[in-house]
Write an enzyme that holds these catalytic residues in place. Structure first.
Site, short mmCIF file in Angstrom:
data_model
loop_
_atom_site.label_atom_id
_atom_site.label_comp_id
_atom_site.label_asym_id
_atom_site.label_seq_id
_atom_site.Cartn_x
_atom_site.Cartn_y
_atom_site.Cartn_z
CD GLU A 112 -96.28 -1.99 38.93
OE1 GLU A 112 -96.14 -0.76 38.84
OE2 GLU A 112 -97.28 -2.54 39.44
CB SER A 147 -98.53 19.57 18.04
OG SER A 147 -98.94 19.17 19.33
CG LEU A 161 -77.01 21.05 34.17
CD1 LEU A 161 -75.66 21.70 34.47
CD2 LEU A 161 -78.12 22.09 34.40
CG HIS A 211 -97.82 -0.52 44.10
ND1 HIS A 211 -96.98 -1.53 43.68
CD2 HIS A 211 -98.41 -0.05 42.97
CE1 HIS A 211 -97.06 -1.66 42.38
NE2 HIS A 211 -97.92 -0.76 41.92
CD GLU A 243 -101.98 1.66 41.63
OE1 GLU A 243 -102.11 1.00 40.58
OE2 GLU A 243 -100.88 2.11 42.02
CG HIS A 244 -101.79 -3.56 41.65
ND1 HIS A 244 -101.48 -4.40 40.62
CD2 HIS A 244 -100.88 -2.57 41.62
CE1 HIS A 244 -100.41 -3.94 39.98
NE2 HIS A 244 -100.02 -2.83 40.57
N GLY A 255 -81.58 21.10 36.05
CA GLY A 255 -81.48 21.71 37.37
C GLY A 255 -82.82 22.26 37.82
N GLY A 256 -83.15 22.08 39.10
CA GLY A 256 -84.40 22.63 39.61
C GLY A 256 -84.90 21.86 40.80
#
Length: 980
Positions: A145, A857, A315, A64, A67-68, A317-318
């Site tokens: 962060e 949209s 709920l 991380h 990345e910064h 689920g997956g």
């Protein structure tokens, strides 16, 4: 320099007009080129198939941090803010994220500046500098962060899941990092973090585990030439993509239940099962098949049963991705007060539904329906923003064959019951992990998680309970869903040569309703969007009425879930939300059966009765939501208080909370017909629909209201919208609030700049265009005031102004002084700004404003905002950009001197400070008087001492209100004949 593989035969939607080419360069970098000559934004993203799970054990957060740091200068472009400055000056933006086994970098920019941006971007992966000074400073940004997330329940629960995994597994690491892990501890142990960064980059940033997606207006050959010249330099270190064959939840971590105390007053149950990585089975998608059934919300579903028992509200689920080699299957529910006492029964119901699935076996027709819906989604997929499109595709290049990178996530082609059964076999009591989250568990917890301080307790599930779940059997109230009647069958596109209007046109106006219509001739998809506002003066009359309208909307959505879920699956969605002005109903998606859904919604609304049991449950959820306000981020608080201070009417969270005592089933039952008895209806219909059909739709909706709810039109004098309070010229006001949850404090400094109108709109936007990147560079990167630094425009109730928001670990007094110092410096910078730089900023703003919405949209949403603000400037972007291009640098300087400069004659400053009172927080006096940075950023001449606001109603009493906006299109409140 060259190409190993070139492939032009990329499977794409028949509606997709863009051209694609996939490449594998000689250095094994995978590339997807996208040529879109019509694009008004170019974009690129590069995904490195390595993330926080590959952090060195002794340096949590290094991926991380890398990345910064990657953005902080390169050998070719050593200036730290060169990349962001270039993007800002050319209408662009950038970001990045670090995941478990991916790090993704992406940007967009005006098409004419694409090659320059791509050049700067490529250097990050060739010769980043990782300067000592940058390392020392940016570690504060990583820490800030992390501090921002410490009191966030999402982050706390995610880390707790990691911290309770197999401690020898990389999944268990602390991925974000903080000052302790990246600075203090390494220094104590004699480690050089910069050296570690260089080693990490040198080891993992290898072209053979990278994937690049590039979208521009150039031809495929031109894009290929650009990519070859810039990315062939990325070194191939022949690294293997990290893979974890062993699951982080082994036998030792399963059959466990965790009790967790949250920051907010929330109640949740998380059920998790370890499963294999299902990415290789994307053509069968067994996880999608099971998620479709377990997460279903129609009659006979698991959710329907659990709601009927009064135990849950929602709920999910997956399958949930983990990293290469492993994944999870989850069933997560939002618990009611009664539900948290019935966790074992809820888990029993989950196993009863799983038993149903095993008994019935994999169903070909269910797979076919999933396949057809996914195929339809792919065929009629809306265009995405170039930045998010390339960001997603760069990651997908790692998972799908080059020719299937666009369709791999959509086109299911192989029904393999054995794979569905294989996943089902993993969903057993032996492999279950349960987390129960709620404030009521405070007396039960005994442990504290290391990184976020989350209080929890882990226990083994008793054998007796496991046996009960093994013997769960079947439940007659659970059943498989019916075939979906909302799947569209008519995809014809309508076109009418007589519909020549570019913009919405009012097709009907009566005392009761005003209807706007625009037939789509731009997106050419079988979709439509219908917005409806039911305007009522009782909507925000007092806190009691505000609460009643809110709970009505909640009860309505809750009651319609079973019916509307099938439509949602079939790409036809609706939302109903309350505002200060009434209810806003939005229905969007495939136009074929849109009228069926809209008619059903209005039929239910006009005959709605309150379910007493659901009322008590949803009232409890609403009350908890109001109480949870204190746990929101400090920067959200300053925005809330600014609105409260300036709006003509506004109820505090405390006032709303107190008024919930008056809310009963009987009061809501009485409120609904009262609300519906007098309304003004405003409608916008846009999409693949003829004018006659739109008019019929509008008439049907109105007839439902007048015939079933006996709705009468409001008087013209009742159709009044809110106004904004006008601060006095030369005034400086300050409002202070406290926050006891977060260690960070926040400040919003707002300079009111008057009413919205074309000239001032463009001057303010141009000022913000010039200020935004330097504000981020100065206040965040250089001064390290906080992770959240934002400079932009606040617009509300027809007024506007410049706002700067900072959230960090310093006292708001200090943050305010640094904002003033920055603004003072920017006055000088404006004077010295070279003409060519000014023109670049002006064109960058023009480019951004002229970027067309990618989805139908989104364009409808823009037009709807014009209607609900009563401005009706449907061609705003073109009109305002034309004026923008006439503005000079002197115009901007004069605007700054008029409204922002410390000596400005019309300076109207409102400062809102949220001060942390948490232990060790940024409200401590020591955080005010630290040494100022030696950066040449001096304070302006002595400022007028602000007047502290202690009583909001009293503060408002002495102020005038701005007038309401005059509409661009005169709209009479008197009835006129329909144009049909």
């Amino acid at each position: 320099m060259g190409v190993k593989v070139q492939m032009d035969a990329i499977i794409k939607s028949e509606e997709d007009q863009r051209q694609y080419r996939a490449l594998v360069l000689n250095n094994d970098l995978k590339v997807l080129l996208i040529s879109d000559p019509a694009t008004d934004k170019s974009a690129a993203a590069l995904d490195v198939h390595v993330g926080s799970m590959s952090d060195p054990t002794e340096l949590p957060g290094l991926a991380h941090f890398c990345e910064h740091m990657l953005f902080m200068g390169t050998k070719k472009y050593p200036c730290e803010n060169e990349y962001n400055k270039y993007l800002s000056e050319h209408g662009g933006s950038s970001n990045a994220y670090t995941a478990a086994d991916h790090t993704n970098y992406y940007f967009d920019v005006a098409p004419d500046a694409f090659s320059g941006a791509l050049d700067r971007f490529a250097q990050f992966f060739v010769t980043p500098l990782f300067t000592e000074g940058g390392v020392d400073r940016e570690v504060n940004a990583v820490n800030s962060e992390h501090e921002k997330n410490i009191q966030n329940d999402y982050w706390r629960l995610a880390q707790l899941e990691k911290s309770t995994a197999d401690p020898t597994h990389d999944f268990s690491k602390f991925g974000t990092g903080n000052k302790d892990t990246l600075d203090i501890i390494p220094k104590e142990q004699g480690m050089n973090v910069r050296d570690a960064l260089l080693q990490f980059h040198d080891k993992w940033y290898s072209s053979n585990i990278m994937a690049l997606a590039v979208l521009g207006k150039e031809s495929l050959d031109e894009l290929e030439e650009m990519v070859l010249s810039l990315f062939s330099e990325v070194e191939n270190k022949s690294v293997s993509v990290p893979e974890w064959a062993r699951h982080p939840f082994g036998p030792e971590q399963c059959r466990k239940v965790g009790y967790v105390v949250p920051v907010k007053d929330i109640r949740n149950l998380y059920i998790t099962f370890p499963i294999p990585d299902l990415h290789p089975h994307y053509k069968t998608a067994p996880g999608h098949y099971l998620g479709h059934l377990i997460g279903h919300e129609g009659p006979g579903s698991l959710l329907s049963y659990l709601k009927g028992r009064g135990w849950v509200n929602s709920l999910v689920g997956g399958q949930k991705s983990g990293a290469k080699g492993f994944a999870f299957f989850v069933v997560n529910v939002d618990l009611t007060e009664e539900g948290i006492e019935h966790v074992e029964d809820i888990v029993t119901a989950v196993f009863q539904y799983l038993n149903l699935l095993k008994k019935e076996g994999p169903q070909q027709w269910v797979f076919d329906e999933c396949r057809d819906l996914s195929s339809m989604t792919f065929r009629f997929k809306d265009k995405e923003q170039p930045q998010s499109y390339t960001c997603g595709l760069a990651e997908q290049l790692h998972y799908y064959p080059l020719d299937e990178v666009l369709c791999g996530g959509y086109l299911l082609s192989e029904f393999k019951p054995e794979l569905i059964n294989m996943v089902l076999e993993h969903l057993t009591p032996e492999s279950i992990r349960i987390a129960v989250v709620g404030k009521a568990l405070e007396e039960k917890v005994t442990c504290t998680e290391k990184w976020y301080g989350t209080c929890y307790k882990m226990e083994c599930v008793e054998e007796e309970l496991l046996q009960r779940w093994r013997d769960a059997g079947y439940n007659d109230l659970l059943q498989l869903p019916s075939r979906n009647e909302f799947v569209p069958t008519n995809f014809d596109l309508y076109s009418d040569p007589q519909e020549s209007n570019r913009l919405p046109e009012m097709i009907s106006q009566t005392p009761f309703a005003r209807v706007w219509f625009k037939q789509d001739d731009e997106y050419k998809l079988p979709k439509a969007v219908v917005y409806t506002e039911l305007f009522s003066p009782v909507a925000y009359l007092d806190p009691h009425h505000t609460n009643q309208l809110h709970i009505f909307a909640q009860l309505f959505r809750d009651a319609l879930t079973e019916y509307t879920y099938a439509a949602d699956l079939a790409g036809l969605t609706y939302s109903l939300s309350n505002s200060k002005y009434g209810l806003t109903l939005l229905v969007k998606g495939y136009n074929d059966k849109l009228h069926v859904l809209l008619e059903k919604i209005m039929e239910r609304m006009t005959s709605f009765t309150v379910d007493p049991k659901r009322f008590e449950i949803l009232k409890d959820a609403y009350v908890r939501g109001l109480r949870n306000f204190n746990a929101d981020q400090p920067h959200q608080h300053v925005v809330h208080y600014t609105s409260l201070l300036l709006a003509e009417h506004g109820w505090t969270k405390e006032e709303l909370l107190e008024a919930t005592n008056e809310m009963t089933v009987e009061t809501v039952e009485a409120f609904i017909p009262r609300f519906l008895s007098g309304l003004h209806v405003e409608m916008l219909i846009h999409g693949n629909m003829r004018r006659e059909s739109a008019a019929t739709l509008a008439t049907t909706l109105q007839d439902q209201l007048t015939s079933r709810a006996h709705t009468r039109p409001l008087l013209p004098s009742q159709l009044v919208r809110q106004r904004e309070y006008q601060l006095r010229d030369g005034s400086s006001q300050m409002y202070r609030a406290e926050n006891s949850v977060h260690k960070s404090s926040a400040v919003e400094t707002y300079f009111q700049c008057g009413m919205q109108e074309t000239h001032n709109n463009m001057l303010l936007e141009l000022l913000c265009q010039i200020f935004a990147e330097p504000a981020f560079d100065e206040l965040r990167t250089k001064e390290q005031l906080g992770y959240i630094v934002w400079c932009g425009i606040r617009r509300a109730n027809g007024t506007q102004g410049l706002r700067i928001i900072v959230q960090g670990d310093r006292h708001p007094e200090y943050l305010t002084s640094r904002i003033e110092a920055f603004l003072y410096k920017m006055g000088d910078n404006l004077e010295k700004l070279p003409e060519e730089d000014f023109v670049r900023h002006r064109e960058a703003l023009a480019s951004r404003r002229l970027e067309r919405p990618k989805k139908l949209s989104h364009l409808t949403g823009n037009w709807w905002a014009e209607i609900t603000s009563n401005q009706y400037n449907f061609d705003r972007d073109a009109l305002e950009v034309a004026h923008l291009r006439t503005l000079t640098k002197d115009d901007v300087i004069n605007f700054y001197k008029q409204f922002v400069n410390s000596t400005a004659s019309q300076r109207k400053k409102l400062c809102v400070q949220v001060i942390s009172t948490a232990p060790g927080g940024a409200g401590h006096p020591d955080t005010v008087n630290r040494t100022e940075p030696d950066d040449g950023l001096s304070l302006p001449p002595p400022l007028r001492e602000p007047e502290v606001i202690t009583d909001i109603p009293e503060f408002k009493q002495g102020l005038a209100l701005y007038p309401l906006m005059r509409p661009l299109i005169p709209v009479s409140t008197k009835p006129s004949k329909s144009k049909l």
